[in-house]
Design an enzyme around this catalytic site. Structure first.
Site, PDB file in Angstrom:
ATOM      1  N   GLN A 114       0.849  -1.195   0.000  1.00  0.00           N
ATOM      2  CA  GLN A 114       0.000   0.000   0.000  1.00  0.00           C
ATOM      3  C   GLN A 114       0.882   1.240   0.000  1.00  0.00           C
ATOM      4  O   GLN A 114       0.393   2.362  -0.064  1.00  0.00           O
ATOM      5  CB  GLN A 114      -0.876   0.014   1.255  1.00  0.00           C
ATOM      6  N   VAL A 116       3.592   4.056  -1.200  1.00  0.00           N
ATOM      7  CA  VAL A 116       3.809   4.765  -2.462  1.00  0.00           C
ATOM      8  C   VAL A 116       5.267   5.215  -2.581  1.00  0.00           C
ATOM      9  O   VAL A 116       5.625   5.947  -3.488  1.00  0.00           O
ATOM     10  CB  VAL A 116       2.857   5.992  -2.548  1.00  0.00           C
ATOM     11  N   HIS A 132      -1.650   1.195  -4.206  1.00  0.00           N
ATOM     12  CA  HIS A 132      -2.066   2.593  -4.098  1.00  0.00           C
ATOM     13  C   HIS A 132      -1.214   3.512  -4.968  1.00  0.00           C
ATOM     14  O   HIS A 132      -1.089   4.695  -4.684  1.00  0.00           O
ATOM     15  CB  HIS A 132      -2.015   3.051  -2.628  1.00  0.00           C
ATOM     16  N   THR A 203       0.739  -2.802   8.678  1.00  0.00           N
ATOM     17  CA  THR A 203      -0.495  -2.145   8.207  1.00  0.00           C
ATOM     18  C   THR A 203      -1.559  -2.212   9.293  1.00  0.00           C
ATOM     19  O   THR A 203      -1.722  -3.246   9.947  1.00  0.00           O
ATOM     20  CB  THR A 203      -1.013  -2.740   6.869  1.00  0.00           C
ATOM     21  N   SER A 204      -2.270  -1.094   9.458  1.00  0.00           N
ATOM     22  CA  SER A 204      -3.276  -1.026  10.517  1.00  0.00           C
ATOM     23  C   SER A 204      -4.512  -1.853  10.165  1.00  0.00           C
ATOM     24  O   SER A 204      -5.393  -2.036  10.998  1.00  0.00           O
ATOM     25  CB  SER A 204      -3.673   0.425  10.769  1.00  0.00           C
ATOM     26  N   ASN A 228       3.500  -6.595  13.185  1.00  0.00           N
ATOM     27  CA  ASN A 228       3.067  -5.200  13.363  1.00  0.00           C
ATOM     28  C   ASN A 228       3.427  -4.726  14.767  1.00  0.00           C
ATOM     29  O   ASN A 228       3.427  -5.520  15.713  1.00  0.00           O
ATOM     30  CB  ASN A 228       1.555  -5.093  13.158  1.00  0.00           C
TER      31      ASN A 228
HETATM   32  P1  OAD Z   1      -1.191   2.920   8.783  1.00  0.00           P
HETATM   33  O1  OAD Z   1      -0.442   4.154   9.087  1.00  0.00           O
HETATM   34  O2  OAD Z   1      -2.674   2.964   8.850  1.00  0.00           O
HETATM   35  O3  OAD Z   1      -0.709   1.732   9.741  1.00  0.00           O
HETATM   36  C1  OAD Z   1       0.645   1.517  10.001  1.00  0.00           C
HETATM   37  C2  OAD Z   1       0.770   0.387  11.015  1.00  0.00           C
HETATM   38  O4  OAD Z   1       2.155   0.107  11.161  1.00  0.00           O
HETATM   39  C3  OAD Z   1       0.223   0.735  12.410  1.00  0.00           C
HETATM   40  O5  OAD Z   1      -0.597  -0.318  12.879  1.00  0.00           O
HETATM   41  C4  OAD Z   1       1.493   0.873  13.266  1.00  0.00           C
HETATM   42  O6  OAD Z   1       1.318   0.414  14.589  1.00  0.00           O
HETATM   43  C5  OAD Z   1       2.446  -0.058  12.536  1.00  0.00           C
HETATM   44  N1  OAD Z   1       3.877   0.257  12.731  1.00  0.00           N
HETATM   45  C6  OAD Z   1       4.465   1.445  13.040  1.00  0.00           C
HETATM   46  N2  OAD Z   1       5.800   1.320  13.090  1.00  0.00           N
HETATM   47  C7  OAD Z   1       6.095   0.031  12.780  1.00  0.00           C
HETATM   48  C8  OAD Z   1       7.289  -0.731  12.680  1.00  0.00           C
HETATM   49  N3  OAD Z   1       8.488  -0.180  12.843  1.00  0.00           N
HETATM   50  N4  OAD Z   1       7.178  -2.050  12.369  1.00  0.00           N
HETATM   51  C9  OAD Z   1       5.963  -2.636  12.172  1.00  0.00           C
HETATM   52  N5  OAD Z   1       4.810  -1.965  12.287  1.00  0.00           N
HETATM   53  C10 OAD Z   1       4.849  -0.651  12.554  1.00  0.00           C
HETATM   54  O7  OAD Z   1      -0.673   2.466   7.330  1.00  0.00           O
HETATM   55  P2  OAD Z   1      -1.405   1.583   6.228  1.00  0.00           P
HETATM   56  O8  OAD Z   1      -2.093   0.433   6.851  1.00  0.00           O
HETATM   57  O9  OAD Z   1      -0.395   1.344   5.179  1.00  0.00           O
HETATM   58  O10 OAD Z   1      -3.908   5.585   1.897  1.00  0.00           O
HETATM   59  O11 OAD Z   1      -2.497   2.597   5.677  1.00  0.00           O
HETATM   60  C11 OAD Z   1      -3.293   2.196   4.594  1.00  0.00           C
HETATM   61  C12 OAD Z   1      -3.650   3.401   3.767  1.00  0.00           C
HETATM   62  O12 OAD Z   1      -4.247   4.401   4.604  1.00  0.00           O
HETATM   63  C13 OAD Z   1      -2.458   4.132   3.169  1.00  0.00           C
HETATM   64  O13 OAD Z   1      -2.039   3.559   1.934  1.00  0.00           O
HETATM   65  C14 OAD Z   1      -2.967   5.527   2.989  1.00  0.00           C
HETATM   66  C15 OAD Z   1      -3.650   5.692   4.333  1.00  0.00           C
HETATM   67  O14 OAD Z   1      -4.621   6.645   4.432  1.00  0.00           O
HETATM   68  C16 OAD Z   1      -4.157   6.775   1.279  1.00  0.00           C
HETATM   69  O15 OAD Z   1      -3.517   7.786   1.500  1.00  0.00           O
HETATM   70  C17 OAD Z   1      -5.238   6.726   0.285  1.00  0.00           C
END
Ligand code: OAD
Length: 262
Positions: A114, A116, A132, A203-204, A228
């Site tokens: 996801q 970019v 994405h 990913t959250s 995660n």
């Molecule tokens: P998120 O920011 O929603 O989630 C990131 C996850 O990574 C969280 O659960 C954190 O706890 C975890 N995290 C943080 N640091 C970490 C580490 N060092 N190792 C492992 N985990 C860690 O990101 P995405 O799930 O990618 O879309 O978000 C999905 C989409 O929502 C993105 O592509 C973006 C966003 O809005 C758009 O902009 C359209």
């Protein structure tokens, strides 16, 4: 957790088809801010998660771009420069190594991201599908033609398209309210349904359709794992939930699965 890590490594060591889904957390140790996650309210705004400081409705939708192209372009260009300045971390490198090991023994490996930021490709992963889009490429609003801006800030916001007199450049990302690339989505669903091991990293698991791939894999009998920092909506459903930083954990998983020299 040691048990969960070892369980994943054992499955990986014999898997024929592996699918990995990544999100912003895998790039956190490269210094790129995630969108969500535990955020301390007493931190200065520029150290919080992105959606704790900024409102996605005014930045990450086609309507926001139509209403204020200057603001949206400036924000995405700021993030583009941040992505270009970042370096892949041990988590990205471990996934590239995982791909090499699995492909070398005739297996199939697919990495759906996801993100970019292009850090997976820069780390050496070759089987990457961008769900994405990418912030490194931009495209003309009139012709759809892609353009890779130079590695410096754009001279004007909004940026004029080099391909059409009335066109602007917009990031080649998928905004909220837009469709994911159909071919990539189809690949993700097909490969999730037919893999032996599915791993979700950083990913959250709140943004669909990507958040649902793990259920497709699990419904067809795949071994599912999550790496995660904190628990997500998927943690209880996966076979192995491994909590911690992907930059620490993924190299350990790869070493445990494929040997010391990995
Ligand atoms: P998120 O920011 O929603 O989630 C990131 C996850 O990574 C969280 O659960 C954190 O706890 C975890 N995290 C943080 N640091 C970490 C580490 N060092 N190792 C492992 N985990 C860690 O990101 P995405 O799930 O990618 O879309 O978000 C999905 C989409 O929502 C993105 O592509 C973006 C966003 O809005 C758009 O902009 C359209």
């Amino acid at each position: 957790m040691e048990g969960a890590l070892q369980m994943l490594a054992t499955r990986l060591s014999t898997a024929r088809r592996v699918v990995v889904l990544t999100g912003a957390g895998v790039s956190a140790e490269s210094g790129l801010r995630t969108f969500r996650g535990a955020t301390k309210e007493d931190l200065p705004p520029d150290m919080r998660t992105l959606w704790a400081e900024f409102d996605p409705a005014t930045l990450a939708t086609p309507e926001a771009f139509a209403a204020d192209p200057e603001k949206v372009t400036r924000w995405y260009d700021w993030r583009r420069i941040g992505c270009l300045a970042a370096e892949p971390n041990p988590g990205h490198l471990a996934l590239a190594e995982m791909e090499r090991k699995i492909v070398a023994r005739g297996g199939e490996f697919s990495l759906f991201t996801q993100n970019v930021d292009r850090l997976h490709q820069r780390a050496g992963s070759t089987r990457v599908f961008e769900l994405h889009g990418s912030i490194i490429d931009w495209r003309c609003t009139e012709t759809g033609r892609k353009f890779t801006p130079p590695e410096e800030r754009m001279p004007h916001y909004p940026a004029k398209s080099p391909f059409h007199p009335g066109g602007l450049l917009r990031p080649d990302v998928v905004w909220f309210g837009e469709q994911l690339p159909e071919d990539v989505l189809l690949e993700a669903m097909t490969r999730s349904r037919s893999c032996d091991v599915f791993i979700s990293v950083g990913t959250s698991a709140v943004v669909y359709p990507a958040a649902g791939f793990v259920s497709l894999a699990s419904a067809e009998g795949a071994f599912t794992a999550e790496v995660n920092l904190e628990a997500t909506a998927n943690s209880r459903a996966v076979d192995a939930a491994i909590a911690g930083r992907s930059g620490d954990l993924l190299p350990r998983v790869v070493r445990a699965a494929f040997g010391r020299d990995s």
